[in-house]
Design a protein around this motif. Structure first.
Motif, PDB file in Angstrom:
ATOM      1  N   PHE A  72       0.811  -1.213   0.000  1.00  0.00           N
ATOM      2  CA  PHE A  72       0.000   0.000   0.000  1.00  0.00           C
ATOM      3  C   PHE A  72       0.845   1.264   0.000  1.00  0.00           C
ATOM      4  O   PHE A  72       0.369   2.333  -0.353  1.00  0.00           O
ATOM      5  CB  PHE A  72      -0.921   0.036   1.223  1.00  0.00           C
ATOM      6  CG  PHE A  72      -2.194  -0.734   1.050  1.00  0.00           C
ATOM      7  CD1 PHE A  72      -3.096  -0.387   0.074  1.00  0.00           C
ATOM      8  CD2 PHE A  72      -2.483  -1.804   1.862  1.00  0.00           C
ATOM      9  CE1 PHE A  72      -4.276  -1.089  -0.081  1.00  0.00           C
ATOM     10  CE2 PHE A  72      -3.661  -2.522   1.720  1.00  0.00           C
ATOM     11  CZ  PHE A  72      -4.566  -2.163   0.741  1.00  0.00           C
ATOM     12  N   SER A  73       2.100   1.166   0.448  1.00  0.00           N
ATOM     13  CA  SER A  73       2.871   2.402   0.557  1.00  0.00           C
ATOM     14  C   SER A  73       3.521   2.794  -0.769  1.00  0.00           C
ATOM     15  O   SER A  73       4.172   3.823  -0.857  1.00  0.00           O
ATOM     16  CB  SER A  73       3.906   2.304   1.687  1.00  0.00           C
ATOM     17  OG  SER A  73       4.809   1.272   1.417  1.00  0.00           O
ATOM     18  N   LEU A  75       2.707   4.433  -3.963  1.00  0.00           N
ATOM     19  CA  LEU A  75       1.555   5.226  -4.377  1.00  0.00           C
ATOM     20  C   LEU A  75       1.200   5.080  -5.856  1.00  0.00           C
ATOM     21  O   LEU A  75       0.200   5.621  -6.312  1.00  0.00           O
ATOM     22  CB  LEU A  75       1.767   6.695  -4.010  1.00  0.00           C
ATOM     23  CG  LEU A  75       1.742   6.938  -2.503  1.00  0.00           C
ATOM     24  CD1 LEU A  75       2.015   8.390  -2.194  1.00  0.00           C
ATOM     25  CD2 LEU A  75       0.399   6.529  -1.923  1.00  0.00           C
ATOM     26  N   PHE A  77      -0.147   2.740  -7.247  1.00  0.00           N
ATOM     27  CA  PHE A  77      -1.435   2.077  -7.427  1.00  0.00           C
ATOM     28  C   PHE A  77      -2.629   3.019  -7.250  1.00  0.00           C
ATOM     29  O   PHE A  77      -3.723   2.736  -7.734  1.00  0.00           O
ATOM     30  CB  PHE A  77      -1.543   0.871  -6.485  1.00  0.00           C
ATOM     31  CG  PHE A  77      -2.124   1.201  -5.138  1.00  0.00           C
ATOM     32  CD1 PHE A  77      -3.476   1.074  -4.892  1.00  0.00           C
ATOM     33  CD2 PHE A  77      -1.316   1.679  -4.116  1.00  0.00           C
ATOM     34  CE1 PHE A  77      -4.013   1.377  -3.657  1.00  0.00           C
ATOM     35  CE2 PHE A  77      -1.839   1.993  -2.881  1.00  0.00           C
ATOM     36  CZ  PHE A  77      -3.191   1.844  -2.653  1.00  0.00           C
TER      37      PHE A  77
END
Lengths: 335, 335
Positions: A72-73, A75, A77
């Motif tokens: 998730f870190s 960015l 995506f």
């Protein structure tokens, strides 16, 4: 062309009835473990994917799509999701996202969680889950990841040409007059492709390549190897590079940080190009020239391909490669 | 204490049978729109939540939890997720994440997508979905967000004391000898609480507050207002601040960028403190002193509270407030 397997083929192979296969596909609790295992084995062996109609009749359609990313870190995506939304709006599909570690506490792969939630399709935008997605039989498209191995060779891949991006960054520096251009690279398939583009361009230009590899893809590791690289001039073992291509933006910020510590001005004494055009590249303090893979455009294309699979039952869909572009800011000067 | 409503209460109010209520709760397609609407109206009016046992019997348990955030590009949530995982591992719950815009293309709130996926519980970690979560009746806990209004007053809130964080940042600067301390703030409830902490500390110290508010929470907006603030000295309307507290880290980077453009050294001529202790604060080029709300600890506490609700059926759970801490780096010097 091979005939697409049906639910009857699965039932025959597993030695059970068609309605029992249907129960397993709906994750019904009313199935023994042994029979469930036999059915899932047959689904995998035959590479069976329920057709839209059959799924509809069995009540398994949720009109939702799961997106699997590595982290998730990263960015990247966030922009890719915006593109996916645009494409999936037409079909009315809801989106869920999971990263590789999201359900690590259960020891299960994100694809398992998405199967339990009965998603209709998967967008695979990370490397970690590739084998599990291949086994799952859920209709999938690969976004932004290449070379996932033979298991996934049949899935359409929508990706940016990262070797072309590395080449683009290097040529941009050469056009500005730089001849001592170093590459600060990292482990991983993505970094390797960007580094290969750098090496190709350097060879084409008849220059000498200098590649230093940090132990990971983070800012701190890049700062450390860049400090060593830039301090070399002192010992006169090699000419100090006048330009650096870093394989991602945080690493480029690490290079700028190392230069600053050594009193080397950016871009006056050292030009730096990053990769990914992340938000930090546009920060005033950083003002980093970077390569953009246009994740939004990629996301939209991946969504369209997935819809073609889900709605049209298309099985053979061509992969697509996108050419990245350079976003010029204040970290490059003419030599 | 009011008696908890049962499925019979819902059926009676909606004028339907108990099994029809059960079908609606399982999102069965075999229900007319009119009856579905009547049942959902009754569920909302009675604030009905299926008990664990009833849900188990009805086959609606998915052992999954949905996390709703405002924005994937705010990395605060990545750490909070890590804490949630630790807590939810015990119960074996899988996690899904959605932000406010993830399903904007369908015009639906993330809570609706999670309801369709039949999640057992919700962690609300953003402001946008608050009213929809309140209406949904899904067991929920609020993470990191305060003052969501009367609708959600009964939900437990696990949050960091942001006013205490703003106070902490300001006191840290005052202890270093600074007297002209400005605050670069932004719109939003979170920024307002951090700004209030600054104002309280300034008042306590008998100093004069200087608050400038950027039009949004981003780096560029902060850079612009900071440039104006720092250029004031030229016109001698007010003393130039020797220290700035910015209400988040990207904004603090904007302040440092503006100072650099004006030839003001950080921390030599200007000390800067940010908020959130995001990855960028640790970058060598930035080296930002920041306030940490320990999102991992918060996430773990929120997960424990949600499990207490889901497993124990607890209805009255106290909210918890955590005190933030200062992470000192290289952007503050003694005055």
């Amino acid at each position: 062309m091979k005939k697409r397997p049906t639910i009857y083929d699965v039932a025959e192979r597993a030695g059970v009835s068609k309605s029992l296969v249907s129960l397993v596909l709906r994750d019904s609790p009313r199935v023994s473990d042994a029979k469930r295992e036999a059915v899932l084995e047959a689904v995998t062996a035959l590479n069976y994917t329920p057709s839209r109609l059959a799924a509809g009749l069995a009540g398994t359609r949720t009109r939702s799509v799961g997106v699997i990313i590595d982290d998730f870190s990263n960015l990247w995506f966030v922009e890719a999701l915006a593109g996916l939304r645009t494409a999936l709006a037409e079909g009315g599909y809801a989106l869920s996202v999971a990263d590789a570690s999201l359900n690590a506490h259960l020891g299960i792969d994100p694809i398992e969680a998405f199967r339990a939630l009965r998603v209709d399709g998967i967008v695979l935008a990370g490397e970690a889950s590739a084998p599990a997605v291949a086994r799952s039989g859920v209709p999938a498209v690969v976004l932004g990841v290449r070379d996932l191995g033979a298991e996934l060779a049949e899935l359409p891949v929508i990706a940016s040409d990262e070797a072309a991006g590395g080449r683009l960054a290097t040529m941009h520096l050469a056009v500005q007059g730089h001849r001592d251009i170093a590459c600060v690279s990292a482990p991983g398939a993505s970094a390797a492709r960007r580094e290969r583009g750098y090496c190709d361009a350097i060879a084409e230009l008849g220059l000498t390549p200098t590649v230093v590899r940090a132990p990971d893809t983070g800012e701190a590791a890049a700062r450390e190897v860049a400090a060593e690289l830039l301090a070399r001039a002192e010992s006169a073992q090699a000419p100090r590079p006048t330009a650096v291509f870093a394989v991602n933006d945080p690493m480029a910020v690490g290079v700028i940080g190392a230069a600053r510590e050594l009193g080397i001005a950016v871009p006056g004494d050292l030009s730096v190009v990053g990769y990914d055009d992340s938000p930090i590249a546009a920060y005033g303090l950083v003002s980093l020239t970077s390569v953009s893979g246009d994740p939004r455009e990629l996301g939209e294309a991946a969504g369209q391909v997935l819809i073609a699979k889900l709605e049209g039952g298309a099985t053979q869909i061509a992969s697509r490669s996108f050419t990245p572009r350079l976003v010029a800011r204040g970290s490059v000067a003419a030599y």
